[in-house]
Design an enzyme around this catalytic site. Structure first.
Site, PDB file in Angstrom:
ATOM      1  N   GLY A  10     -13.197 -10.227  11.053  1.00 51.51           N
ATOM      2  CA  GLY A  10     -13.256 -10.760   9.688  1.00 51.51           C
ATOM      3  C   GLY A  10     -11.854 -10.941   9.117  1.00 51.51           C
ATOM      4  O   GLY A  10     -10.841 -10.689   9.783  1.00 51.51           O
ATOM      5  N   ASP A  35     -21.809  -3.267  16.898  1.00 51.27           N
ATOM      6  CA  ASP A  35     -22.773  -3.527  15.826  1.00 51.27           C
ATOM      7  C   ASP A  35     -23.007  -2.212  15.085  1.00 51.27           C
ATOM      8  O   ASP A  35     -23.599  -1.276  15.630  1.00 51.27           O
ATOM      9  CB  ASP A  35     -24.074  -4.056  16.436  1.00 51.27           C
ATOM     10  CG  ASP A  35     -25.137  -4.319  15.381  1.00 51.27           C
ATOM     11  OD1 ASP A  35     -24.940  -3.940  14.203  1.00 51.27           O
ATOM     12  OD2 ASP A  35     -26.188  -4.889  15.742  1.00 51.27           O
ATOM     13  N   ALA A  59     -19.009  -5.456   7.139  1.00 48.24           N
ATOM     14  CA  ALA A  59     -19.964  -5.515   6.023  1.00 48.24           C
ATOM     15  C   ALA A  59     -20.623  -6.879   6.042  1.00 48.24           C
ATOM     16  O   ALA A  59     -20.075  -7.834   6.613  1.00 48.24           O
ATOM     17  CB  ALA A  59     -19.249  -5.304   4.688  1.00 48.24           C
ATOM     18  N   THR A  61     -20.861  -9.600   3.768  1.00 46.91           N
ATOM     19  CA  THR A  61     -20.116  -9.919   2.547  1.00 46.91           C
ATOM     20  C   THR A  61     -20.669 -11.138   1.800  1.00 46.91           C
ATOM     21  O   THR A  61     -20.085 -11.541   0.797  1.00 46.91           O
ATOM     22  CB  THR A  61     -18.630 -10.158   2.869  1.00 46.91           C
ATOM     23  OG1 THR A  61     -18.545 -11.202   3.845  1.00 46.91           O
ATOM     24  CG2 THR A  61     -17.975  -8.902   3.418  1.00 46.91           C
ATOM     25  N   TYR A 124     -25.590  -6.379  -3.112  1.00 52.85           N
ATOM     26  CA  TYR A 124     -24.329  -6.185  -2.385  1.00 52.85           C
ATOM     27  C   TYR A 124     -23.568  -4.984  -2.955  1.00 52.85           C
ATOM     28  O   TYR A 124     -23.172  -4.073  -2.220  1.00 52.85           O
ATOM     29  CB  TYR A 124     -23.473  -7.457  -2.470  1.00 52.85           C
ATOM     30  CG  TYR A 124     -22.073  -7.293  -1.935  1.00 52.85           C
ATOM     31  CD1 TYR A 124     -21.841  -7.173  -0.561  1.00 52.85           C
ATOM     32  CD2 TYR A 124     -20.968  -7.256  -2.791  1.00 52.85           C
ATOM     33  CE1 TYR A 124     -20.547  -7.011  -0.073  1.00 52.85           C
ATOM     34  CE2 TYR A 124     -19.684  -7.097  -2.306  1.00 52.85           C
ATOM     35  CZ  TYR A 124     -19.480  -6.978  -0.946  1.00 52.85           C
ATOM     36  OH  TYR A 124     -18.203  -6.819  -0.467  1.00 52.85           O
TER      37      TYR A 124
END
Ligand SMILES: NC(=O)c1ccc[n+]([C@@H]2O[C@H](COP(=O)([O-])OP(=O)(O)OC[C@H]3O[C@@H](n4cnc5c(N)ncnc54)[C@H](OP(=O)(O)O)[C@@H]3O)[C@@H](O)[C@H]2O)c1
Length: 283
Positions: A10, A35, A59, A61, A124
């Protein structure tokens, strides 16, 4: 020091690799290799790599996606953190958990510091807050780092979305009554390396300094690149989305300056990011 980064493919994971100081051996794993929803996988990877530190960036996101699919949000953001914190504690490693300004409801007018009370408005935010709680409960040597509005030059994020929209549309409409701290992931990654070098544990807010609305941020992107695309400010009520971001998502920090960690102003950071934009990514 050997460091395992979850969510390593990411924005922040790649920035941690790019900015790692000499002497840091960084193993950054993506979701296909690690994972975090699978406790056996997490445990096996931590046992194999034997990190002294885990930076848990993984995360889900997609804030609106989390609102529409809460079970997946809880599984990745809360349960994933539980699995990582458990494996971390078993291995005797320290843990840095990356959290979010969305843990706050944004109802107050002042920026939020580390000891203000969270009250998330979105799935979230709630699932990330639950991640904070399991990390605090399970892993004795932990730092919880809340940040906001992350971007780099190449990923899918607000900055690259503004640039795409500016190519596709004659004028843009941007929400002008929700605020946060746009934060360049390279600056955040450098601040994280400073934090872990101390080492420091507890709660930290790490963002580029200064506040901006989505409108302010979009105008700054276009101005810095001399793109003459007009932007109309609109209220959040005119921009329908599944999740409700906090009106005031602005963070400030008591804890980071006490350690000598001062992050640059958001406009300076944005200018540096946009200048680096044409260079190929070096991760
Ligand atoms: N982006 C923001 O504006 C923002 C603001 C505040 C806080 N944060 C927090 O900062 C951290 C880093 O954010 P970011 O911007 O770097 O996010 P990102 O670019 O979306 O990266 C998150 C990574 O998590 C991985 N991931 C998703 N599900 C996973 C799973 N089940 N197991 C392992 N990895 C999984 C994703 O990998 P795949 O794509 O391969 O699935 C993705 O590469 C996150 O904890 C986020 O909550 C972000």
């Amino acid at each position: 020091m050997r460091v395992l980064v979850t969510g390593g493919h990411g924005q922040l994971g790649r920035a941690l690799l790019r900015t790692a100081p000499a002497g840091m051996e960084v193993v950054a794993l993506g979701s296909s290799d690690c994972d975090v929803t699978d406790p056996a996988t997490v445990r096996a990877i931590v046992a194999r790599i034997e990190p002294e530190l885990i930076v848990h960036c993984a995360a889900w996101t997609d804030v609106d996606g989390c609102e529409r699919h809460p079970e997946r949000a809880w599984r990745v953001n809360a349960l994933g953190a539980q699995h990582v914190a458990t494996a971390c504690a078993e291995a005797g490693a320290a843990l840095v958990y990356i959290s979010t300004n969305y843990v706050f409801d944004g109802e107050r007018d002042e920026p939020y510091h580390e000891f203000d009370r969270p009250n998330p408005l979105s799935v979230y935010g709630a699932s990330k807050l639950a991640g904070e709680e399991v990390v605090r409960a399970l892993c004795p040597r932990h730092a919880i780092v809340r940040t906001a509005m992350l971007y780099d030059a190449h990923s899918r994020n607000f900055v690259t979305t503004v640039l795409r929209l500016a190519r596709e549309q004659p004028r843009l409409r941007m929400v002008a009554d929700q605020y946060g701290n746009p934060t360049f992931v390279d600056d955040l990654a450098r601040a994280l390396w400073q934090l872990v070098a101390q080492p420091a544990y507890g709660m930290f807010h790490l963002v580029n300094q200064g506040a901006a609305s989505w409108y302010d941020w979009a105008v700054a992107v276009l101005e810095l690149l001399d793109l003459a695309v007009p932007v109309d400010p609109i209220p959040a009520s005119e921009f329908r989305r599944a999740a409700r971001p906090p009106r005031n998502g602005v963070l400030t920090s008591l804890a980071a300056p006490a350690l000598g960690i001062i992050m640059p102003d958001w406009r300076d950071a944005l200018a540096r990011c946009l200048t680096s934009r044409r260079a190929p990514e070096s991760s």
